[in-house]
Write an enzyme that holds these catalytic residues in place. Structure first.
Site, mmCIF file in Angstrom:
data_model
loop_
_atom_site.group_PDB
_atom_site.id
_atom_site.type_symbol
_atom_site.label_atom_id
_atom_site.label_comp_id
_atom_site.label_asym_id
_atom_site.label_seq_id
_atom_site.Cartn_x
_atom_site.Cartn_y
_atom_site.Cartn_z
ATOM 1 C CG ASP A 1 -4.750 5.577 -1.172
ATOM 2 O OD1 ASP A 1 -5.374 6.174 -2.068
ATOM 3 O OD2 ASP A 1 -5.280 4.742 -0.417
ATOM 4 C CG ASP B 1 -11.560 2.826 -3.372
ATOM 5 O OD1 ASP B 1 -10.649 2.009 -3.559
ATOM 6 O OD2 ASP B 1 -11.418 3.874 -2.700
ATOM 7 C CD1 TRP C 1 -2.827 1.568 0.576
ATOM 8 C CD2 TRP C 1 -1.395 2.449 2.060
ATOM 9 N NE1 TRP C 1 -3.238 2.853 0.836
ATOM 10 C CE2 TRP C 1 -2.378 3.420 1.749
ATOM 11 C CE3 TRP C 1 -0.375 2.785 2.956
ATOM 12 C CZ2 TRP C 1 -2.378 4.684 2.328
ATOM 13 C CZ3 TRP C 1 -0.374 4.054 3.523
ATOM 14 C CH2 TRP C 1 -1.388 4.985 3.208
ATOM 15 C CG ASP D 1 -12.858 9.899 -2.612
ATOM 16 O OD1 ASP D 1 -12.876 8.983 -1.775
ATOM 17 O OD2 ASP D 1 -12.180 9.843 -3.663
ATOM 18 C CG ASN E 1 -10.577 1.042 -0.115
ATOM 19 O OD1 ASN E 1 -9.557 1.224 -0.764
ATOM 20 N ND2 ASN E 1 -11.548 1.938 -0.055
ATOM 21 N NE ARG F 1 -10.373 2.630 4.522
ATOM 22 C CZ ARG F 1 -10.887 3.554 3.731
ATOM 23 N NH1 ARG F 1 -11.729 3.239 2.776
ATOM 24 N NH2 ARG F 1 -10.558 4.808 3.874
HETATM 25 C C1 GLA Z 1 -9.151 4.520 -0.757
HETATM 26 C C2 GLA Z 1 -8.770 5.310 -1.990
HETATM 27 C C3 GLA Z 1 -8.722 6.783 -1.658
HETATM 28 C C4 GLA Z 1 -10.039 7.235 -1.104
HETATM 29 C C5 GLA Z 1 -10.407 6.380 0.105
HETATM 30 C C6 GLA Z 1 -11.805 6.683 0.575
HETATM 31 O O1 GLA Z 1 -8.137 4.504 0.159
HETATM 32 O O2 GLA Z 1 -7.570 4.877 -2.514
HETATM 33 O O3 GLA Z 1 -8.382 7.529 -2.806
HETATM 34 O O4 GLA Z 1 -11.024 7.135 -2.098
HETATM 35 O O5 GLA Z 1 -10.357 4.992 -0.207
HETATM 36 O O6 GLA Z 1 -12.161 5.916 1.657
#
Ligand code: GLA
Length: 750
Positions: free
Chosen positions: A565, A495, A216, A383, A497, A460
């Site tokens: 990120d 996304d 990451w 976002d 995650n 998460r």
């Molecule tokens: C991930 C994405 C970020 C943002 C966050 C929102 O980490 O990579 O750009 O969108 O989620 O929770």
């Protein structure tokens, strides 16, 4: 493109000509063998390459081959099968009763899953057949030709079709395999089913592997390592292609550089568990294979069923890694990305994530949009945090309903206000996830991936939805479509995650457990296909905690992907240059963020942050309302530059001149440099970034890709140079720099 001749023994030899490369296959006593892959050769019959000194006493010989030098353990196979004397890693391993056992004529015995892939016939097709399942390269009928080798296991009812699509204008061969169970009543089980395997017959200087590792915030760092005897594997068992390894590797030799020597790229168009193995045997013969990871994979093939592997794209360069990358860039931009946005200029966006995180409302977004409009920014992206009751990352995934405590004017009105300022509007989703604290989980706990009797791991604060289920995909299609149809939304950030654990589905029978990971990926592709077909005007951007699923298959649906990120410009040099080994600039989403940077605390000038982000799909990720007038002026300059340079950067050729990992001639500190040259070589854009300066450094950077005899004019200074001088003597950049300084030079042919 595909030429067939007969060998002295009367078996076919196929000479595939892809762009300026050759790929030669020979059928030898029924075995599809690999004879050559690399820069074009003129001979078709290169069977002589196979001959080795006698190995008969130490390695097994198939009963039907003549005594002498041939053995499965040293033969270069096109699709190596397990169990009959090729003891190297195999591309295919299948369990099935043999015909004799199935007839009941011989008692059924236990045994290893011995597998065989023997040539029966072939076809040559104009164009490229569409094999429904995973994303693949697309091309018109006159742009490619396809060889299909129809093979079979003579002892079972399994048939293997090996597909080779040869691209006319690219040194690229696309490979996949279709495995069919032709039995009327007996099932088979696939334990390994790779997409492609490539054995190198000739022993070159020390073979090396180039691959992209990461984690990451540090995705796709290029690593180059000598291959020793034994296997080296880059892979994922995470349910997604992942931050850790990219589904790509290149075989090079110790002599290969950016612009010279052999480079064979293997890129897998797949977003799930994968494996790319390079194996060097005792005789120095190297095998490079790519496909779905065999770890945990077990696919039941019912009578009449077929299994289609993902596609592997092999690029053959005789002019170094740079050419290999340029071929991938153009091929993926033109023949992998699809839809209206595939090759269209992307709007400059501002995303509110690093500007506000979860702490925003409609007024704050409009305030950012107002400043954006004044600076030449073309789209506002809202976002995470606009739905359910999501004020942190602990709830609401799955509840895709607008939170009107935050977006008080309603989504439709908010989009209208943003549009009225002249900006497009984009929105974030994380469709494949479900928070345990959500209305969706209350209603459907069984929709989360889980395995009976095992506690579910949390990551998460979320679980993963069971994308193998049609009802889950229908729910997502309907709720997401509802939001997208409710307002003028022109962009979606998709996304993902977390990775998959305790992967199990309530609807998948226990004996099909080994199919869950691949079925998950197929479910994801199905939903992406439905949504992109229903909303063809929407620009889709992929994301996975940054670039955790930045792979070719995702680019088929989303022509751009959030690269990382980590938005620190210095860190991005490694990430973006690593990404550039395979992926085109237009696919790399790169934003200017705040300084000090939120991830590293590093302070970098606004200009350098812009120069680094300019290497991709450009945008901003900071609170515009907090910037000074001077910074806003710089944004106006950067947004104008983006349009000016769009063609050169996104449709031109990339040359990596100095990698951050290079020890740059000992006379300097640490730096990075790259350039783009327009297709007609009339313009070039050069970028140079000082990562860590030193005392009185001497910097010369040799340029590439220019016309030697042409004169190029530096647009800022008016100084003129011959292309030959810039390429052979270099550009003199010697100056006292501070850490993080950067230089951009725009050259135009006179
Ligand atoms: C991930 C994405 C970020 C943002 C966050 C929102 O980490 O990579 O750009 O969108 O989620 O929770």
């Amino acid at each position: 493109m595909i030429k067939t001749i007969l060998s002295a023994a009367g078996e076919p030899i196929f000479h595939l000509t892809a762009g300026d490369a050759s790929y030669v296959i020979s059928i030898f006593h029924g075995f599809p063998l690999h004879l050559y892959a690399g820069p074009a050769i003129d001979d078709d019959d290169v069977e002589y390459l196979l001959v080795r000194v006698g190995h008969d006493s130490v390695v097994p010989r198939p009963a039907h081959t003549p005594e002498g030098w041939f053995s499965c353990d040293i033969a270069p196979f096109e699709y190596p099968a397990y169990g009959s004397g090729d003891f190297r890693p195999s591309a295919v391993m299948a369990k099935m009763l043999t015909n004799a056992q199935a007839d009941g004529s011989v008692p059924v015995t236990g045994g290893a899953p011995t597998t065989a892939v023997m040539y029966e016939s072939h076809e040559i097709l104009a164009g490229k057949p569409v094999l429904d399942t995973c994303p693949a390269i697309h091309a018109a009928d006159d742009e490619c030709e396809t060889l299909v080798l129809h093979c079979a296991d003579p002892a079972t009812a399994l048939k293997y079709d090996l597909y080779y699509t040869v691209m006319r204008d690219y040194p690229a061969v696309c490979r996949r395999t279709v495995i069919r169970n032709t039995s009327a009543d007996i099932s088979a089980t696939l334990l390994r089913a790779y997409s492609a395997s490539l054995d190198f017959t000739t022993v070159d200087p020390q073979a090396e592997l180039v691959h992209l590792w990461g984690t990451w915030g540090r995705e796709r760092h290029m690593e180059r390592t000598p291959l020793l005897h034994g296997s080296m594997s880059v892979n994922s068992r995470r349910g997604a292609s992942s931050h850790y390894h990219n589904p790509f590797a290149a075989l090079v030799t110790s002599e290969t550089t950016e612009e010279s020597g052999m480079a064979v790229g293997m890129s897998l168009i797949y977003s799930g568990n994968f494996d790319i193995t390079a194996d060097v045997d005792a005789f120095g013969l190297t095998r490079l294979m790519a496909g779905i990871s065999p770890d945990g994979f077990e696919w039941r093939l019912d009578p009449g069923a077929e299994f289609v592997t993902p596609e592997a794209v092999i690029v053959l360069s005789g002019e170094g890694l740079g050419k290999m990358s340029r071929v991938y860039h153009k091929l993926y931009r033109k023949h992998l990305c699809r839809g209206e946005w595939a090759d269209r200029e992307r709007p400059i966006l501002v995303n509110n994530w690093e500007a506000t995180y979860f702490n925003f409302d409609d007024e704050k977004l409009v305030a950012i949009a107002e400043d954006a409009a004044k600076c030449g920014i073309e789209m506002l992206v809202m976002d995470d945090g606009w739905f359910g009751i999501r004020n942190d990352d602990r709830s609401s995934l799955g509840d895709w309903f607008v939170n009107e405590d935050k977006i008080r004017c309603g989504l439709g009105k908010l989009v209208e206000k943003v549009n009225a300022l002249g900006l497009k509007f984009g929105i974030w989703f994380e469709p494949e996830m479900i928070s345990p604290v959500s209305k969706l989980y209350e209603a459907h706990p069984e929709w989360a991936l889980q395995t009976t009797g095992r506690p579910m791991s949390i990551s998460r604060s979320q679980y993963v939805l069971d994308m193998t289920r049609e009802d889950v995909r229908d729910y997502l299609f309907e709720t997401i479509s509802g939001v997208l149809s409710s307002a003028n939304i022109e962009y979606v950030k998709w996304d993902f995650n977390r990775n998959l654990t305790e992967a199990g589905s309530a609807l998948l029978p226990a004996e099909r457990g080994g199919e869950i990971f691949h079925r998950y990926v197929l479910g994801l592709y199905d939903l992406l296909e439905r949504l992109t077909s229903a909303f063809p005007h929407i620009l889709l951007e992929g994301c996975s905690s940054g670039g955790g699923r930045f792979d070719p298959a995702m680019l088929y649906y989303s022509p751009q992907f959030w690269t990382s990120d980590d938005t620190d410009a210095m860190e991005r040099l490694d990430i973006q240059l690593g990404t550039s080994f395979v992926y085109p600039a237009s696919s790399m989403s790169c934003h200017v963020s705040a300084s000090p940077n939120h991830q590293t605390g590093r302070v970098t000038s606004f200009t350098t942050r812009g120069n680094v982000a300019m290497a991709g799909a450009f945008g901003y990720e900071l609170d515009l309302t907090k910037l000074s007038d001077e910074e806003k002026d710089l944004i106006r300059k950067q947004t104008a530059d983006y349009h000016r340079y769009y063609d050169i950067i996104n449709r031109g050729d990339l040359y990596r001149l100095v990698l951050p990992t290079d020890n740059y001639n000992g006379k300097t500190g640490k730096c990075a440099s790259w350039m783009y040259v327009s297709e007609d070589r009339s313009e070039a854009l050069f970028t140079f970034v000082v990562i860590r300066t030193s005392v009185h450094p001497v910097y010369f950077v040799k340029l590439c890709g220019l016309e030697p005899k042409a004169v190029y004019v530096d647009q800022a200074t008016g100084k003129e140079y011959y292309g030959s001088t810039l390429m052979n003597a270099g550009l003199n950049l010697t100056k006292n720099y501070r850490d993080g300084d950067s230089v951009v030079v725009h050259l135009v042919r006179k």
